[in-house]
Design a protein around this motif. Structure first.
Motif, short mmCIF file in Angstrom:
data_model
loop_
_atom_site.label_atom_id
_atom_site.label_comp_id
_atom_site.label_asym_id
_atom_site.label_seq_id
_atom_site.Cartn_x
_atom_site.Cartn_y
_atom_site.Cartn_z
N VAL A 382 21.67 23.06 -43.32
CA VAL A 382 22.14 21.68 -44.31
C VAL A 382 21.09 20.81 -44.60
N PHE A 383 20.21 20.43 -43.02
CA PHE A 383 19.23 19.26 -43.43
C PHE A 383 17.88 19.17 -43.85
N TYR A 384 17.55 21.11 -43.74
CA TYR A 384 16.74 21.56 -44.77
C TYR A 384 17.27 21.32 -46.52
N ALA A 385 17.90 21.43 -46.90
CA ALA A 385 18.55 21.45 -48.17
C ALA A 385 18.24 20.19 -48.36
N PHE A 386 19.49 19.08 -47.67
CA PHE A 386 18.71 17.56 -47.78
C PHE A 386 17.56 17.40 -48.07
N ASP A 387 16.39 17.75 -47.19
CA ASP A 387 15.41 17.80 -47.39
C ASP A 387 14.46 17.86 -48.74
N LYS A 388 14.71 19.68 -48.81
CA LYS A 388 14.87 19.34 -50.69
C LYS A 388 15.33 19.20 -51.62
N MET A 389 16.84 18.38 -51.65
CA MET A 389 16.54 17.31 -52.61
C MET A 389 16.59 15.79 -52.54
N LYS A 390 15.45 15.55 -51.27
CA LYS A 390 14.94 14.12 -50.83
C LYS A 390 16.24 13.33 -50.80
N LEU A 391 17.51 13.83 -50.25
CA LEU A 391 18.28 13.23 -49.56
C LEU A 391 18.48 12.07 -48.34
N THR A 392 17.34 12.49 -47.79
CA THR A 392 17.35 11.97 -45.81
C THR A 392 17.00 10.84 -46.04
N ASN A 393 17.17 9.86 -45.38
CA ASN A 393 16.61 8.48 -44.96
C ASN A 393 15.18 8.62 -43.69
N ASP A 394 15.02 9.57 -43.65
CA ASP A 394 13.63 10.00 -42.17
C ASP A 394 12.91 10.35 -43.14
N GLN A 395 12.40 10.20 -44.32
CA GLN A 395 11.32 10.94 -44.61
C GLN A 395 10.01 10.10 -44.71
#
Length: 395
Positions: A382-395
């Protein structure tokens, strides 16, 4: 090499022999297959993976149902079927590689999963030692403390060759203490034959029995990945890359000759962590000793007289070493807990594994480390999918 090999033999013996006892079969066939399976594993992994194969606990619940309904031969058929599917899975891993593990089980997830391998076994160590009984027998406590004392202080104080066999010395000291306390019964040894051929049994196949046992493939795959990962960290080489994660399954052969399924053993990983000896030759020697014991009735029976407090004493240290190996993964990988995702992954996995939560899929129950591993995989994806969609706040 001989005492080092015997040390590995003793480390796995208590847990490995318990499984055939629970299935109601002679443990000699299991000692034989443990040895043969380990030698096969060493051959298939090109002598690069120091791992000892013992009886798998993952099959206890579904196999018990099959044995009660159809008989042991049909449980063997289920073991063969699971092994066959495992071979197919191994081929798929061979084709696609193992880098997907970094996605589904990053260090923040793999660390606690590996730690849980040892931590969830801690109660079984205490149970073997008799420390969870309503009334603790002073004799059991004495034997336990002698065994654990030699294992712990020996690993710190012994020098030279003695420093690499503290577990063997602890077993011998604990056994002597058990004899002195009068809790060892030699009557079974006197009645046992000098030589005995293990009971080989052919499998029978029934689709219903196979389907009852088949979901265990998820359990043993998660377990194997965790064991190979922690062994890689302990030995200091990437076993998932070389010889490869796909070189593993011997459950199929076990079922064909009448033995219980095998798995790489956490106890022996603990021995390597304590002794810092990662020799495949030592593991092979332990396998040969196991095979020899399966044909010598009095010897295999004598080993079976090792009392629970001795097994519990060495398990206390070995299971704990696996737990600390999981924490070592977090340290070596320099997991950044300033990131919320890493905190969440480790926290959820630890609580899932230690909470006692049970999830049932038909006749297979996921709990402890295996359930935590599955939860960790889902959360990581799920976190990996969030990263791909650029939704996470720690990039």
């Amino acid at each position: 090499l001989i005492p080092l090999s015997i040390q590995h033999m003793f480390a796995m013996f208590g847990a490995s022999v318990l499984v055939p006892f629970l299935f109601g079969i002679n443990p000699a066939i299991v000692l034989f297959m443990n040895g043969v399976g380990t030698l096969m594993f060493i051959f298939i992994t090109k002598g690069k993976a120091p791992a000892y194969l013992g009886s798998s606990f993952a099959f206890l619940a579904p196999a018990g149902i099959v044995i009660a309904k159809f008989g042991y031969e049909y449980a063997l058929g289920g073991f063969v079927a699971v092994g066959f599917v495992g071979c197919i899975l191994a081929f798929i891993i061979y084709k696609i590689g193992y880098k997907w593990i970094d996605v589904v089980l990053p260090p923040a997830a793999m660390g606690p999963v590996v730690a849980l391998i040892g931590l969830e076994l801690s109660s079984s160590a205490a149970s073997n030692a008799g420390l969870l009984d309503e009334t603790i027998d002073p004799k059991n406590l004495i034997v336990f403390l002698v065994t654990l004392g030699f294992a712990v202080f020996g690993s710190v104080l012994f020098r030279g060759f003695l420093s690499v066999i503290p577990i063997l010395i602890a077993v011998i000291a604990g056994y002597v203490a058990a004899v002195a306390c009068g809790i060892v019964d030699f009557s079974a040894v006197a009645a046992a034959p000098i030589f005995a051929i293990p009971n080989f049994t052919a499998p029978k196949f029934n689709m219903e029995a196979i389907m009852i046992i088949m979901p265990v493939i998820l359990v043993i795959t998660s377990e194997h990945i965790g064991h190979q990962f922690v062994t890689s960290k302990i030995a200091g080489r990437d076993l998932l890359k070389d010889p490869g994660l796909h070189r593993n399954f011997s459950t199929m052969v076990s079922g064909l000759i009448g033995s219980v399924p095998t798995t790489t053993y956490g106890e022996n990983i603990g021995v390597m962590a304590v002794t810092k000896v990662y020799s495949v030759q030592v593991i092979a020697g332990a396998a040969v000793i196991s095979i020899i014991c399966s044909f010598i009735g009095k010897l295999s029976t004598l080993i079976q007289t090792i009392p629970g407090p001795v097994i519990g004493g060495i398990s206390f240290l070995l299971y704990g070493m696996i737990g600390t190996s999981g924490l070592r993964i977090l340290v070596d990988s320099k997991v950044d807990y300033g990131k919320n995702r890493n905190q969440a992954l480790t926290a959820v996995i630890f609580v899932t594994g230690l909470s006692g939560i049970k999830v049932n899929f038909g006749n297979v129950q996921l709990t402890g480390m295996v359930l935590a591993c599955v939860v960790g995989m889902i959360l990581s994806l799920v976190f990996y999918a969030f990263d791909k969609m650029k939704l996470t706040n720690d990039q």
